[in-house]
Design an enzyme around this catalytic site. Sequence first.
Site, PDB file in Angstrom:
ATOM      1  N   THR A  25     -10.605   1.599   8.091  1.00  0.00           N
ATOM      2  CA  THR A  25     -11.111   0.660   7.406  1.00  0.00           C
ATOM      3  C   THR A  25     -10.247   0.275   6.677  1.00  0.00           C
ATOM      4  O   THR A  25     -10.815  -0.985   5.310  1.00  0.00           O
ATOM      5  CB  THR A  25     -11.879   0.678   7.767  1.00  0.00           C
ATOM      6  OG1 THR A  25     -12.897   1.520   6.543  1.00  0.00           O
ATOM      7  CG2 THR A  25     -12.799   1.099   9.114  1.00  0.00           C
ATOM      8  N   GLN A  26      -9.741   0.763   5.196  1.00  0.00           N
ATOM      9  CA  GLN A  26      -9.410   0.564   4.300  1.00  0.00           C
ATOM     10  C   GLN A  26      -8.298  -0.652   3.402  1.00  0.00           C
ATOM     11  O   GLN A  26      -8.024  -1.047   3.191  1.00  0.00           O
ATOM     12  CB  GLN A  26      -8.284   2.026   3.752  1.00  0.00           C
ATOM     13  CG  GLN A  26      -8.235   2.061   2.398  1.00  0.00           C
ATOM     14  CD  GLN A  26      -7.369   3.015   1.132  1.00  0.00           C
ATOM     15  OE1 GLN A  26      -7.347   4.203   2.753  1.00  0.00           O
ATOM     16  NE2 GLN A  26      -7.317   3.337   0.520  1.00  0.00           N
ATOM     17  N   GLU A  36      -9.811   4.151  -5.746  1.00  0.00           N
ATOM     18  CA  GLU A  36      -9.765   3.940  -4.166  1.00  0.00           C
ATOM     19  C   GLU A  36      -9.424   5.503  -3.856  1.00  0.00           C
ATOM     20  O   GLU A  36     -10.474   6.013  -2.745  1.00  0.00           O
ATOM     21  CB  GLU A  36      -9.456   2.745  -3.442  1.00  0.00           C
ATOM     22  CG  GLU A  36     -10.235   2.172  -1.667  1.00  0.00           C
ATOM     23  CD  GLU A  36      -9.421   0.899  -1.382  1.00  0.00           C
ATOM     24  OE1 GLU A  36     -10.423   0.752  -0.540  1.00  0.00           O
ATOM     25  OE2 GLU A  36      -8.596   0.485  -1.736  1.00  0.00           O
ATOM     26  N   SER A  84      -1.522   1.404  11.518  1.00  0.00           N
ATOM     27  CA  SER A  84      -1.891   2.476   9.972  1.00  0.00           C
ATOM     28  C   SER A  84      -1.256   3.167  10.876  1.00  0.00           C
ATOM     29  O   SER A  84      -0.771   4.131  11.291  1.00  0.00           O
ATOM     30  CB  SER A  84      -2.950   2.291   9.610  1.00  0.00           C
ATOM     31  OG  SER A  84      -3.581   1.154   8.853  1.00  0.00           O
ATOM     32  N   THR A 144       1.264  -1.408  -0.545  1.00  0.00           N
ATOM     33  CA  THR A 144       0.250   0.117  -0.130  1.00  0.00           C
ATOM     34  C   THR A 144       1.096   1.023  -0.034  1.00  0.00           C
ATOM     35  O   THR A 144       2.171   1.525  -0.174  1.00  0.00           O
ATOM     36  CB  THR A 144      -1.121  -0.231   1.305  1.00  0.00           C
ATOM     37  OG1 THR A 144       0.068   0.474   2.723  1.00  0.00           O
ATOM     38  CG2 THR A 144      -1.360  -1.434   1.673  1.00  0.00           C
ATOM     39  N   CYS A 145       0.488   2.407  -0.009  1.00  0.00           N
ATOM     40  CA  CYS A 145       1.207   3.881   0.382  1.00  0.00           C
ATOM     41  C   CYS A 145       2.038   3.916   1.141  1.00  0.00           C
ATOM     42  O   CYS A 145       2.708   4.205   1.542  1.00  0.00           O
ATOM     43  CB  CYS A 145      -0.021   4.615   0.306  1.00  0.00           C
ATOM     44  SG  CYS A 145      -0.989   5.433   0.527  1.00  0.00           S
ATOM     45  N   ASN A 146       1.808   3.006   2.375  1.00  0.00           N
ATOM     46  CA  ASN A 146       1.785   3.071   3.744  1.00  0.00           C
ATOM     47  C   ASN A 146       3.008   1.858   4.227  1.00  0.00           C
ATOM     48  O   ASN A 146       3.896   2.409   5.211  1.00  0.00           O
ATOM     49  CB  ASN A 146       1.878   3.534   4.866  1.00  0.00           C
ATOM     50  CG  ASN A 146       1.058   5.613   4.066  1.00  0.00           C
ATOM     51  OD1 ASN A 146       1.314   5.992   3.901  1.00  0.00           O
ATOM     52  ND2 ASN A 146      -0.527   5.065   5.439  1.00  0.00           N
ATOM     53  N   GLN A 188      -7.899  -3.952   1.243  1.00  0.00           N
ATOM     54  CA  GLN A 188      -6.542  -3.971   0.934  1.00  0.00           C
ATOM     55  C   GLN A 188      -5.859  -5.325   1.154  1.00  0.00           C
ATOM     56  O   GLN A 188      -5.062  -6.448   0.490  1.00  0.00           O
ATOM     57  CB  GLN A 188      -5.544  -2.886   1.207  1.00  0.00           C
ATOM     58  CG  GLN A 188      -5.556  -1.902   1.132  1.00  0.00           C
ATOM     59  CD  GLN A 188      -4.712  -0.126   1.732  1.00  0.00           C
ATOM     60  OE1 GLN A 188      -4.470  -0.493   2.477  1.00  0.00           O
ATOM     61  NE2 GLN A 188      -4.698   0.349   0.754  1.00  0.00           N
ATOM     62  N   ALA A 198      -8.665   7.893 -10.644  1.00  0.00           N
ATOM     63  CA  ALA A 198     -10.455   7.816 -10.272  1.00  0.00           C
ATOM     64  C   ALA A 198      -9.960   6.297  -9.021  1.00  0.00           C
ATOM     65  O   ALA A 198     -11.158   5.181  -9.720  1.00  0.00           O
ATOM     66  CB  ALA A 198     -10.839   7.292 -11.637  1.00  0.00           C
TER      67      ALA A 198
END
Length: 429
Positions: free
Chosen positions: A116-117, A193, A110, A50-52, A121, A191
């Site tokens: 809650t994303q 998530e 997180s 993910t991005c993190n 993922q 466009a």
Amino acid sequence: MNYMSVSFTHKNTDIIVREKLSFANDVKKREILKLICSNKAIKECLVLSTCNRVEVLAYIDDFNYTSDYVIKAISKLSGVDFDELKERADIYEDDGAIHHLFSVASSLDSLVVGETQIVGQLKDAYNFAKNERKSGVMLDLAINSALKCAAVIRSKTDISKNPISVASVAVCMAREKIGDLGGTTAVVVGAGEMAELACKHLITHKAKVIIINRNIDHAKKLAESLGENASIAEFSNLGEFINKYALIFSATGANKPIITDLLAKPQNFKRYFFDIAVPRDIDITCDDLSEVYAVDDLEEIVRKNLLLREEQAQIAYSIVGRETTKFYKDLKTLSSTPIIKALRNSAKKVAETELKKAIKRGYLRHSDIDEARKLIHQVFKAFLHTPTVNLKNLDENAQNDINAIAEIFGIEEDFDKFCENSLENKNEI
């Protein structure tokens, strides 16, 4: 056999390195999974990117050098030096790996605690590994238990009340910078998530959004789902719109910056750029009239969020601890239950065979058959009582002993069947 996790997150790795580690598309995910699982000591594996964070969760034969192998694989595909990655990596083993997994799934690890994303993922990473046949029954157990733990925490705490994602934190910062968003217009690039979340939070605060995406159909579909406060523009007109409006949010999956000084021209009004993509979308020169905030710049608001949720997080961590203990207790039961069932099934088969012989030879009257069957059942039940108790109390690492018992009694086939059934039943969500 053990669980192992190798973790690179916002806590130990800065955004410049994280964007190099990103396995954002299916080709890269497939490549890293294939490379990691080429090591025979690694039986199952999934990669969460993910991005993190970039997380590798594996079920392995042996810890010796396995984590180094995983880091070398990541180094090879990312181009980041092995020694740097090894110094940064957080490595978890056995119950530590499960505790970490449960914490990640529950959004306790997180950047924004309680978002809650991460659940979606994690499911995506798990399903991808499963489709690639890199995940088996042991990761099935771990992931399903992690998702159940996350559900328990959401139901028993307020950790996800008014959930906050990185996108919503960016919108919060925009509100801090310009005040009420009502009546303002924001440009959202992307466009996916994260872009969708940014749009939803902006619209919640009465802003209008213009969605710009390379694939105009995806932008149109998103705008239609958001209602009258969302519109679209052609990607070729990106420069025009980022030079017209004060709020720009970018969250694409591009491999390099798409908003640069070539597009973002100096203006006579203040502009705020929120780059919520990894790798970064924005690379422009900041001045008095333009400010750029990347994912790592959102930590101030995140810290405020942590303070507000600290009490709930402590409750959640206690639940994670209990669920981790329960997981290993269940795992221990799963190890012993199949051999117990196989032994009982074998004894029952032998008893039934001998009973049929006795009936055929006339040793028993038909009126005595039911009583004889009950007696035989009581005999083998009594005989197997002590072995059953001892098997249940075996050390959780005694799988070799259990396999030996199956071989000695010649019940490997039944044992394998009950193992498979036991795991399938446990994996039902």
